[in-house]
Design an enzyme around this catalytic site. Structure first.
Site, PDB file in Angstrom:
ATOM      1  N   ARG A  46      25.656 -23.574  24.628  1.00 31.75           N
ATOM      2  CA  ARG A  46      26.739 -22.586  24.715  1.00 31.75           C
ATOM      3  C   ARG A  46      26.401 -21.396  23.827  1.00 31.75           C
ATOM      4  NH1 ARG A  46      30.815 -23.096  21.481  1.00 31.75           N
ATOM      5  NH2 ARG A  46      31.048 -25.338  21.754  1.00 31.75           N
ATOM      6  N   TYR A  98      38.446  -2.932  40.856  1.00 30.13           N
ATOM      7  CA  TYR A  98      38.293  -4.174  41.625  1.00 30.13           C
ATOM      8  C   TYR A  98      39.569  -5.039  41.495  1.00 30.13           C
ATOM      9  CZ  TYR A  98      36.879  -8.961  42.529  1.00 30.13           C
ATOM     10  OH  TYR A  98      36.842 -10.238  42.995  1.00 30.13           O
ATOM     11  N   ASP A 170      32.321  -0.763  34.732  1.00 28.71           N
ATOM     12  CA  ASP A 170      31.887  -1.802  35.670  1.00 28.71           C
ATOM     13  C   ASP A 170      30.855  -1.144  36.585  1.00 28.71           C
ATOM     14  OD1 ASP A 170      31.578  -3.468  37.884  1.00 28.71           O
ATOM     15  OD2 ASP A 170      33.599  -4.277  37.721  1.00 28.71           O
ATOM     16  N   LYS A 195      26.402  -9.778  42.816  1.00 28.40           N
ATOM     17  CA  LYS A 195      26.196  -8.785  43.861  1.00 28.40           C
ATOM     18  C   LYS A 195      24.723  -8.342  43.915  1.00 28.40           C
ATOM     19  CE  LYS A 195      30.578  -9.263  44.572  1.00 28.40           C
ATOM     20  NZ  LYS A 195      31.206  -9.698  43.388  1.00 28.40           N
TER      21      LYS A 195
HETATM   22  C1  LIG Z   1      33.183  -4.197  41.194  1.00 31.07           C
HETATM   23  C2  LIG Z   1      33.379  -5.648  40.898  1.00 31.07           C
HETATM   24  N1  LIG Z   1      33.573  -6.042  39.635  1.00 31.07           N
HETATM   25  C3  LIG Z   1      33.758  -7.333  39.313  1.00 31.07           C
HETATM   26  C4  LIG Z   1      33.776  -8.318  40.277  1.00 31.07           C
HETATM   27  C5  LIG Z   1      34.001  -9.749  39.891  1.00 31.07           C
HETATM   28  O1  LIG Z   1      32.808 -10.469  39.927  1.00 31.07           O
HETATM   29  P1  LIG Z   1      32.676 -12.029  40.236  1.00 31.07           P
HETATM   30  O2  LIG Z   1      33.146 -12.233  41.633  1.00 31.07           O
HETATM   31  O3  LIG Z   1      31.233 -12.297  40.018  1.00 31.07           O
HETATM   32  O4  LIG Z   1      33.556 -12.741  39.267  1.00 31.07           O
HETATM   33  C6  LIG Z   1      33.557  -7.961  41.613  1.00 31.07           C
HETATM   34  C7  LIG Z   1      33.581  -8.986  42.663  1.00 31.07           C
HETATM   35  O5  LIG Z   1      33.691  -8.702  43.834  1.00 31.07           O
HETATM   36  C8  LIG Z   1      33.371  -6.591  41.933  1.00 31.07           C
HETATM   37  O6  LIG Z   1      33.167  -6.189  43.203  1.00 31.07           O
END
Ligand SMILES: Cc1ncc(COP(=O)(O)O)c(C=O)c1O
Length: 383
Positions: A46, A98, A170, A195
């Site tokens: 961890r 998101y 992000d 992604k």
């Molecule tokens: C722009 C963006 N940020 C964060 C996330 C969250 O990521 P995760 O699905 O890996 O938890 C996503 C998921 O679709 C996303 O498109």
């Protein structure tokens, strides 16, 4: 060194113990400690794991930050970053963030006494006017999801820096290949590595990179304390995915541009949102801070029924949540990524029932266009 070379020569391209051209998967939870007075670097996974460490150093190198951290998902990364704030702090979030981030700030962090408000980050004046005396950070996403709105990162960072606020970006849609917010002055970058970084729709993970050792210490203590770490297998998959990030994105964004141009000419399509198009209002700003338009676009059909028929009849592209994989994915934001955003708010933002988001994959563009054409024309074809 150029990015395409950097992704291959990260400092972890050769395992220093064996010479292997791939970092081993250290599938271990704990480590032998021969001298209890001098704990070794790795004591418990961890707190640290060699495969995860290679990934964390790699992403810090690619984002040009001081320290990287790998988490069990993008949302674990976002939630761990937001955990640096305390009750009474205010965070300003871009309004078409998101959907999962929207949900966690509203349903979880607000309960912990963290104040959150939203602003249209396309408008720098609105950012400035939304800052409160207790604001501690601005949370941005550009291009935004799903309408591909562009925030002027340098402008927003300037406003934040003048007020002593942290800037969190992000960077999922762009990846470190196309946009590196830390180089523009941001403090923290977050990725859903699920992604483009993973790139093959086979791993869920999150990455964080920070500037500054003090901030790094705070994030490390949350990562180790909260424990939402990425496992060694998944860390290895992300290391592998990163090696082909540039070639995948180059190909995917070229096809995305072709598809966006083609969609713009279709009578069944009323609007296309893609920063690579000349008609995109944020194109100039986007290209002043990013090296390409990316491989995600969205479009609106002329009515809701056309969108529903499209989603039903698309054949080659997968209908799924997520993006950034080798396969083209179409998603329906109102029922998928943004289902957690209240309908009224969605309507205000323009996330309507005729909106479709596309993540363009590695298929040949002619086949993709043929698939889109038959799905868009299904009404006419069935008459
Ligand atoms: C722009 C963006 N940020 C964060 C996330 C969250 O990521 P995760 O699905 O890996 O938890 C996503 C998921 O679709 C996303 O498109």
């Amino acid at each position: 060194m150029k990015f395409g070379t950097k992704v291959i020569h990260t400092g972890h391209e050769i395992d220093k113990h064996t010479g292997a051209l791939s970092i081993p998967i250290y599938q271990a939870s704990t480590y032998h400690q021969p001298d209890i007075d001098n704990p070794p670097e790795f004591s418990y996974s961890r707190s640290g794991n060699p495969t995860r460490k290679a990934l964390e150093e790699t992403i810090a190198f690619l984002e040009n930050g001081d320290k990287g951290f790998a988490f069990s998902s993008g949302m674990a990364a976002t939630s761990s970053v937001l955990s640096v704030f305390s009750s009474g702090d205010h965070i300003l979030v871009c309004e078409d963030v998101y959907g999962g981030t929207y949900r966690v700030v509203n349903n979880l962090f607000k309960r912990y006494g963290i104040e959150v408000s939203f602003a249209n980050a396309v408008n720098l004046l609105e950012i400035e006017n939304s800052i409160q005396s207790n604001t501690k950070a601005i949370f941005l996403e550009t291009p935004s999801n799903p309408l591909m709105k562009i925030t002027d990162l340098k402008g927003a960072i300037k406003i934040a820096t003048n007020k002593g606020l942290l800037v969190i970006v992000d960077n999922t849609f762009m990846s470190p290949y196309l946009q590196r917010p830390l180089e523009l002055g941001a403090d923290i970058v977050i990725h859903s590595a699920t992604k483009f970084i993973g790139g093959h729709s086979d791993v869920v993970g999150g990455l964080v990179v920070v500037k500054g050792i003090e901030l790094a210490k705070r994030i490390y203590s949350i990562q180790n304390g909260f424990g939402a770490i990425l496992g060694p297998q998944d860390s290895w998959l992300l290391l592998r995915g990163l090696k082909t990030l540039k070639v995948r994105m180059d190909y995917q964004q070229k096809s995305a541009l072709d598809l966006a141009r083609w969609l713009s000419k279709q009578p069944e399509v009323s609007e296309v949102f893609y920063p690579g198009l000349d008609a995109h209002p944020g194109k100039e700003i986007h290209f002043s801070q990013a090296q390409g338009p990316g491989a995600v676009l969205s479009f609106k059909t002329i009515n809701d029924e056309t969108a529903r028929l499209f989603m039903k009849h698309i054949r080659l592209a997968a209908v799924a949540v997520s993006l950034g994989g080798v396969e083209t994915i179409v998603s329906y934001p109102v029922k998928m990524s943004h289902a957690s955003v209240p309908q009224q708010e969605r309507e205000r933002l323009g996330i309507s029932d005729n909106l479709i988001r596309v993540s363009v994959g590695l298929e040949e563009i002619e086949d993709l266009i043929e698939d889109f054409e038959q799905s868009l024309n299904i009404e006419a074809l069935s008459q």
